[in-house]
Design a protein around this motif. Structure first.
Motif, PDB file in Angstrom:
ATOM      1  N   LYS A  70       5.097   1.667 -15.595  1.00 15.38           N
ATOM      2  CA  LYS A  70       4.555   2.711 -17.048  1.00 15.38           C
ATOM      3  C   LYS A  70       3.409   1.867 -17.453  1.00 15.38           C
ATOM      4  O   LYS A  70       2.770   2.888 -18.230  1.00 15.38           O
ATOM      5  N   THR A  71       3.361   0.783 -17.477  1.00 18.28           N
ATOM      6  CA  THR A  71       1.846   0.344 -17.377  1.00 18.28           C
ATOM      7  C   THR A  71       0.772  -0.235 -16.400  1.00 18.28           C
ATOM      8  O   THR A  71      -0.369   0.098 -17.508  1.00 18.28           O
ATOM      9  N   LEU A  72       1.074  -0.339 -15.859  1.00 17.01           N
ATOM     10  CA  LEU A  72      -0.274  -0.322 -15.036  1.00 17.01           C
ATOM     11  C   LEU A  72      -0.349   0.829 -13.983  1.00 17.01           C
ATOM     12  O   LEU A  72      -1.558   0.897 -13.319  1.00 17.01           O
ATOM     13  N   GLY A  73       0.091   1.512 -13.836  1.00 21.80           N
ATOM     14  CA  GLY A  73       0.128   2.879 -12.472  1.00 21.80           C
ATOM     15  C   GLY A  73       0.597   3.015 -11.616  1.00 21.80           C
ATOM     16  O   GLY A  73       0.613   1.497 -11.343  1.00 21.80           O
ATOM     17  N   LYS A  74      -0.233   3.978 -10.673  1.00 18.92           N
ATOM     18  CA  LYS A  74      -0.247   4.047  -9.519  1.00 18.92           C
ATOM     19  C   LYS A  74      -0.581   2.935  -8.768  1.00 18.92           C
ATOM     20  O   LYS A  74      -0.274   2.334  -7.701  1.00 18.92           O
ATOM     21  N   PRO A  75      -1.495   2.235  -8.700  1.00 19.20           N
ATOM     22  CA  PRO A  75      -2.244   0.968  -7.699  1.00 19.20           C
ATOM     23  C   PRO A  75      -1.372   0.405  -7.788  1.00 19.20           C
ATOM     24  O   PRO A  75      -1.297  -0.684  -6.761  1.00 19.20           O
ATOM     25  N   PHE A  76      -0.932   0.009  -9.048  1.00 20.66           N
ATOM     26  CA  PHE A  76      -0.270  -1.195  -9.060  1.00 20.66           C
ATOM     27  C   PHE A  76       1.302  -1.348  -8.127  1.00 20.66           C
ATOM     28  O   PHE A  76       1.180  -2.337  -7.657  1.00 20.66           O
ATOM     29  N   ILE A  77       1.961  -0.317  -8.116  1.00 19.71           N
ATOM     30  CA  ILE A  77       2.743   0.272  -7.241  1.00 19.71           C
ATOM     31  C   ILE A  77       2.199  -0.128  -5.781  1.00 19.71           C
ATOM     32  O   ILE A  77       3.154   0.013  -4.817  1.00 19.71           O
ATOM     33  N   ALA A  78       1.446   0.974  -5.360  1.00 20.12           N
ATOM     34  CA  ALA A  78       1.468   0.943  -3.837  1.00 20.12           C
ATOM     35  C   ALA A  78       0.854  -0.133  -3.467  1.00 20.12           C
ATOM     36  O   ALA A  78       1.147  -0.635  -2.727  1.00 20.12           O
ATOM     37  N   HIS A  79       0.282  -1.156  -4.427  1.00 22.10           N
ATOM     38  CA  HIS A  79       0.068  -2.426  -3.857  1.00 22.10           C
ATOM     39  C   HIS A  79       1.008  -3.615  -3.917  1.00 22.10           C
ATOM     40  O   HIS A  79       1.534  -4.459  -3.186  1.00 22.10           O
ATOM     41  N   SER A  80       2.158  -3.538  -5.127  1.00 20.32           N
ATOM     42  CA  SER A  80       2.960  -4.292  -4.667  1.00 20.32           C
ATOM     43  C   SER A  80       4.257  -3.362  -3.537  1.00 20.32           C
ATOM     44  O   SER A  80       5.348  -4.851  -2.912  1.00 20.32           O
ATOM     45  N   ALA A  81       3.934  -2.394  -3.489  1.00 16.26           N
ATOM     46  CA  ALA A  81       5.210  -1.919  -2.322  1.00 16.26           C
ATOM     47  C   ALA A  81       4.614  -2.666  -1.219  1.00 16.26           C
ATOM     48  O   ALA A  81       5.829  -3.015   0.095  1.00 16.26           O
ATOM     49  N   VAL A  82       3.764  -2.897  -0.684  1.00 22.59           N
ATOM     50  CA  VAL A  82       2.651  -3.179   0.516  1.00 22.59           C
ATOM     51  C   VAL A  82       3.421  -4.757   0.185  1.00 22.59           C
ATOM     52  O   VAL A  82       4.166  -5.559   1.336  1.00 22.59           O
ATOM     53  N   ALA A  83       2.890  -5.812  -1.120  1.00 18.74           N
ATOM     54  CA  ALA A  83       3.620  -7.061  -1.017  1.00 18.74           C
ATOM     55  C   ALA A  83       5.565  -6.944  -1.069  1.00 18.74           C
ATOM     56  O   ALA A  83       5.290  -8.060   0.195  1.00 18.74           O
ATOM     57  N   THR A  84       5.998  -6.603  -1.010  1.00 18.95           N
ATOM     58  CA  THR A  84       7.267  -6.424  -1.524  1.00 18.95           C
ATOM     59  C   THR A  84       8.072  -6.486  -0.461  1.00 18.95           C
ATOM     60  O   THR A  84       8.790  -7.376   0.012  1.00 18.95           O
ATOM     61  N   ALA A  85       7.702  -5.609   0.597  1.00 11.87           N
ATOM     62  CA  ALA A  85       7.436  -5.317   1.707  1.00 11.87           C
ATOM     63  C   ALA A  85       7.044  -6.255   3.214  1.00 11.87           C
ATOM     64  O   ALA A  85       8.221  -7.227   4.049  1.00 11.87           O
ATOM     65  N   GLY A  86       6.274  -7.002   2.462  1.00 14.46           N
ATOM     66  CA  GLY A  86       5.361  -8.042   3.326  1.00 14.46           C
ATOM     67  C   GLY A  86       6.461  -8.590   3.011  1.00 14.46           C
ATOM     68  O   GLY A  86       6.672  -9.731   3.966  1.00 14.46           O
ATOM     69  N   PHE A  87       7.256  -9.053   1.639  1.00 18.57           N
ATOM     70  CA  PHE A  87       7.854 -10.300   1.486  1.00 18.57           C
ATOM     71  C   PHE A  87       9.181 -10.348   2.013  1.00 18.57           C
ATOM     72  O   PHE A  87       9.449 -11.091   2.792  1.00 18.57           O
ATOM     73  N   SER A  88       9.803  -9.454   2.207  1.00 15.36           N
ATOM     74  CA  SER A  88      10.922  -9.085   2.531  1.00 15.36           C
ATOM     75  C   SER A  88      10.902  -9.236   3.855  1.00 15.36           C
ATOM     76  O   SER A  88      11.634 -10.725   4.875  1.00 15.36           O
ATOM     77  N   LEU A  89      10.236  -8.461   5.208  1.00 14.46           N
ATOM     78  CA  LEU A  89      10.094  -8.936   6.290  1.00 14.46           C
ATOM     79  C   LEU A  89       9.575 -10.491   7.089  1.00 14.46           C
ATOM     80  O   LEU A  89       9.786 -10.648   7.700  1.00 14.46           O
ATOM     81  N   SER A  90       8.548 -10.892   6.011  1.00 16.02           N
ATOM     82  CA  SER A  90       8.366 -11.944   6.158  1.00 16.02           C
ATOM     83  C   SER A  90       9.137 -12.853   6.590  1.00 16.02           C
ATOM     84  O   SER A  90      10.074 -13.904   6.920  1.00 16.02           O
ATOM     85  N   TYR A  91      10.303 -12.990   5.189  1.00 19.63           N
ATOM     86  CA  TYR A  91      11.647 -14.008   5.113  1.00 19.63           C
ATOM     87  C   TYR A  91      12.249 -13.646   6.193  1.00 19.63           C
ATOM     88  O   TYR A  91      13.081 -14.719   6.701  1.00 19.63           O
ATOM     89  N   TRP A  92      12.685 -12.072   5.959  1.00 18.76           N
ATOM     90  CA  TRP A  92      13.434 -12.221   7.626  1.00 18.76           C
ATOM     91  C   TRP A  92      13.178 -13.085   8.630  1.00 18.76           C
ATOM     92  O   TRP A  92      14.007 -13.314   9.156  1.00 18.76           O
ATOM     93  N   ILE A  93      11.640 -12.766   9.630  1.00 15.26           N
ATOM     94  CA  ILE A  93      11.336 -13.226  10.117  1.00 15.26           C
ATOM     95  C   ILE A  93      11.363 -14.738   9.785  1.00 15.26           C
ATOM     96  O   ILE A  93      11.636 -15.217  11.067  1.00 15.26           O
ATOM     97  N   CYS A  94      10.589 -15.242   8.754  1.00 15.26           N
ATOM     98  CA  CYS A  94      11.507 -17.007   8.664  1.00 15.26           C
ATOM     99  C   CYS A  94      12.756 -17.407   9.252  1.00 15.26           C
ATOM    100  O   CYS A  94      13.260 -17.947  10.050  1.00 15.26           O
ATOM    101  N   GLN A  95      14.095 -16.535   8.568  1.00 18.35           N
ATOM    102  CA  GLN A  95      15.164 -16.975   8.751  1.00 18.35           C
ATOM    103  C   GLN A  95      15.469 -17.178   9.931  1.00 18.35           C
ATOM    104  O   GLN A  95      16.680 -17.257  10.640  1.00 18.35           O
ATOM    105  N   GLN A  96      15.055 -16.280  11.023  1.00 22.06           N
ATOM    106  CA  GLN A  96      14.837 -16.831  12.402  1.00 22.06           C
ATOM    107  C   GLN A  96      14.856 -17.557  13.118  1.00 22.06           C
ATOM    108  O   GLN A  96      15.520 -17.862  14.385  1.00 22.06           O
TER     109      GLN A  96
END
Length: 147
Positions: A70-96
């Motif tokens: 709502k405040t930063l627009g679509k580019p923020f969401i695009a970059h954050s989606a990559v970062a969030t997905a990357g975090f979740s995948l990376s954490y899952w990998i680390c848990q292995q």
């Protein structure tokens, strides 16, 4: 929305997300030292309810990212989606894998300082390209933009 994503920004977001997940898993979750904000909440939920931060961070982030969108627009969401997905995948990998430094539980000050380096560098790389791996970073970026 995705035009703002470049190879460099995606690479830095994924690298930052991995560094963050690595530090959170291998240092904070085993040493008894926790984070504040959304990361601390995810560790608390893991401790009390055995819900993996790979899941809780995505849910909590969604709420904060809605505010960011709502405040930063679509580019923020695009970059954050990559970062969030990357975090979740990376954490899952680390848990292995088993923790790399289980002896850090005996050295909470070192664990806190080392963990802060991983979290700071990881989050900093994501914010540098205009996204946020953690919801509270997105919330802070939104507040900074408005204030």
């Amino acid at each position: 929305m995705f035009r703002s994503l470049t190879f460099k920004s995606v690479f830095l977001s994924l690298l930052g997300s991995f560094i963050l997940a690595f530090g959170l898993y291998h240092i904070h979750s085993f040493s008894g030292v926790t984070e504040g904000g959304q990361l601390g909440l995810s560790l608390l939920l893991q401790h009390w309810f055995q819900i993996s931060p790979a899941i809780t961070t995505a849910v909590v982030n969604a709420i904060c990212y809605w505010i960011g969108w709502k405040t930063l627009g679509k580019p923020f969401i695009a970059h954050s989606a990559v970062a969030t997905a990357g975090f979740s995948l990376s954490y899952w990998i680390c848990q292995q894998f088993p923790p790399l430094w289980p002896e850090l539980v005996s050295y909470p000050l070192i664990a806190a300082l080392l963990g802060a380096v991983f979290v700071g560098v990881g989050c900093g790389l994501c914010v540098r390209v205009g996204g946020a791996a953690c919801g509270d970073d997105g919330l802070a970026m939104s507040l900074s933009n408005k204030l």
